[in-house]
Design an enzyme around this catalytic site. Structure first.
Site, PDB file in Angstrom:
ATOM      1  N   ASP A 118       0.863  -1.187   0.000  1.00  0.00           N
ATOM      2  CA  ASP A 118       0.000   0.000   0.000  1.00  0.00           C
ATOM      3  C   ASP A 118       0.894   1.229   0.000  1.00  0.00           C
ATOM      4  O   ASP A 118       2.093   1.151   0.296  1.00  0.00           O
ATOM      5  CB  ASP A 118      -0.954   0.010   1.192  1.00  0.00           C
ATOM      6  CG  ASP A 118      -0.240   0.069   2.538  1.00  0.00           C
ATOM      7  OD1 ASP A 118       0.736  -0.683   2.716  1.00  0.00           O
ATOM      8  OD2 ASP A 118      -0.642   0.852   3.414  1.00  0.00           O
ATOM      9  N   GLU A 183      -0.121  -0.862   5.827  1.00  0.00           N
ATOM     10  CA  GLU A 183       0.977  -0.334   6.645  1.00  0.00           C
ATOM     11  C   GLU A 183       0.910   1.174   6.809  1.00  0.00           C
ATOM     12  O   GLU A 183       1.177   1.708   7.888  1.00  0.00           O
ATOM     13  CB  GLU A 183       2.318  -0.729   6.008  1.00  0.00           C
ATOM     14  CG  GLU A 183       3.530  -0.487   6.898  1.00  0.00           C
ATOM     15  CD  GLU A 183       4.090   0.940   6.799  1.00  0.00           C
ATOM     16  OE1 GLU A 183       4.851   1.355   7.688  1.00  0.00           O
ATOM     17  OE2 GLU A 183       3.745   1.643   5.823  1.00  0.00           O
TER      18      GLU A 183
END
Length: 494
Positions: A118, A183
């Protein structure tokens, strides 16, 4: 003299004879265009975990990651980690975590590589010189959101495994992957998954490797520590609604004035934290640490130029590095509820909320810091004798992480860096927070190393994020070499 079983000796000898480093290097060099193309495909996916409207893209990114590992013959699982609740009460599926296993011999050492796919938000209008989600190469640099943080490092690990496979070389160690998609917004659901997988997927793992950080300079580095983070909000509420400053100014005690007043008590102009107990909790800087910082390659002028500032809080390298890595800091991030749009608006906000954080270092406990900050601000507010209401909340309480640089993982890391880059690595710490490192440490008790390949000027989280082609390609070679060096570690030494 310690004797090792014959099987271990034979295994070590077979690895030594089988390691054809130059052949692997040649393979990487000849396939770098393919590597760049795969990175281009990954960067094109707008896997922004902070934007719920892009959640479908995030799911697609996890599927692409799983497909890539599955095509290599990995034993791949997409682990469901549940849902997240949005501020409006809506429930939204979290992206599944990709786990993969490449097990060639159960008797071998097993490493687990952690990464994330991400990214932070990226918009051309925010100041990017190129389209954030269209990987663009300029002067050997590959520009794109997520290029350095963390898609290229994840791919470099994948390419390292692929290289061994392409040359029909058995992996020197067993390799597992844990790759997540949240994250950048706090790794929602991952801690619980790690706890749940401790006695299954993680049971036979000997070491854990993270590559979610960067070098300090042009010299390669190994990272052995990160700071934690206590993130707070301080909300002050006054009137029942916003007021006209011309009509009511001078008759009410304004929440904004109270808020600015208590924020000013957190830190001195010279950077000293004024909250009792914070500075006292910090371990003293040892002579050994001071020498380590002095020997690190770090240019003060380049650092200032990179930041675009004329002066730093400290005027020598050791103090600057120490205050980035091993001392706590207070940063005030913003005020919610205040008028911040362009133009003029003569309003007295009825409720304002400040957001600030205190970076944690070893020997600090987030629960203790929460109590210290809350009591200190409440006392500062009480001295103002204001009729307004104060509410202090700790939103995040992430612990710091610190490794032993004498651990065999770091010795292997130094050898790998020396093989690939022909220099000794800098041993550095990271001023930011990577909570998953501490989670892995606390839950599994395994040895952990951070092995970055990102450059010091990659601009992670900023406009024009990039990774150099050099770091991407040579980083792949570093990971190839590191797998070999880890295989030389005897489990009995840990």
């Amino acid at each position: 003299m310690k004797l090792f079983p014959v099987s271990c000796v034979l295994q070590a000898l077979s690895i030594v004879h089988a390691f054809r480093y130059e052949d692997l290097v040649e393979h990487v060099n000849s396939h770098q265009e393919e590597y760049v193309q795969v990175l281009r495909e990954w960067v094109s996916v707008e896997s922004d975990s902070s934007d719920v409207s892009k959640r479908a893209e995030l799911h697609r990114m996890m599927d692409m990651t799983a497909d890539k590992l599955r095509a290599m013959g990995g034993n791949v699982t997409l682990v469901d980690i549940g849902e997240q609740e949005l501020p409006n009460g809506q429930m939204l599926a979290l992206p599944k975590v990709v786990t993969a296993q490449f097990i060639s011999d159960p008797q071998k050492t097993t490493v687990c590589v952690y990464g994330h796919v991400d990214v932070q938000p990226g918009k051309l209008e925010d100041g990017w010189a190129t389209e954030p989600y269209n990987l663009t190469e300029i002067n050997g640099n590959l520009y794109g959101r997520g290029a350095s943080d963390n898609k290229a490092p994840v791919l470099a690990w994948i390419h390292a495994v692929e290289a061994y496979q392409a040359l029909n070389m058995e992996l020197p160690v067993n390799v597992k992957f844990i790759i997540e998609g949240m994250e950048e917004t706090g790794s929602n659901g991952l801690d619980a998954m790690i706890v749940a997988q401790r006695d299954t997927f993680l049971l036979d793992v000997d070491y854990i490797i993270l590559s979610d950080c960067g070098w300090l300079s042009q010299r390669p580095a190994l990272t052995y520590g990160t700071r934690g983070n206590c993130y707070f909000s301080a909300e002050i509420e006054g009137a029942k609604q916003d007021l006209h400053s011309g009509v009511y100014g001078g008759t009410v005690i304004e929440p904004m004035t109270d808020l600015i007043g208590i924020l000013d008590t957190l830190i001195s102009p010279s950077g000293t934290i004024l909250i009792p107990g914070i500075r006292e909790a910090v371990d003293p800087l040892t002579d050994e640490e001071r020498k380590t910082y002095q020997d690190i390659e770090f240019d003060m002028e380049n650092y200032k130029n990179k930041l675009g500032v004329s002066e730093l809080m400290y005027n020598n390298k050791v103090d600057v590095l120490a205050h980035v890595w091993r001392y706590p800091t207070v940063s005030i991030h913003g005020i919610e509820g205040a008028f911040s749009a362009s133009g003029t608006k003569t309003v007295i906000p009825a409720k304002v909320k400040a957001k600030f954080s205190i970076r944690q270092v070893p020997s600090m406990d987030p629960d203790v810091v929460k109590k210290q900050v809350t009591e200190y601000l409440e006392a500062a507010f009480a001295r103002r004798k204001s009729p307004n209401k104060l509410k202090v909340t700790m939103i995040i309480g992430a612990k710091p992480w610190l490794a032993n640089t004498q651990h065999v993982l770091y010795e292997a890391g130094k050898k790998a860096v020396k093989r690939v880059f022909k220099v000794e690595p800098d041993m550095i710490r990271e001023g930011g927070t990577i909570p998953i490192a501490r989670t892995f440490q606390d839950v599994t008790g395994k040895g952990i190393i951070m092995m970055p390949i990102g450059g010091f000027d990659d601009g992670m989280h900023s406009q024009n994020e990039k990774i150099s082609r050099y770091n991407y390609v040579e980083g792949t070679k570093l990971f190839i070499a590191y797998l070999y060096e880890v295989a030389q570690i005897q489990k009995s030494r840990v």
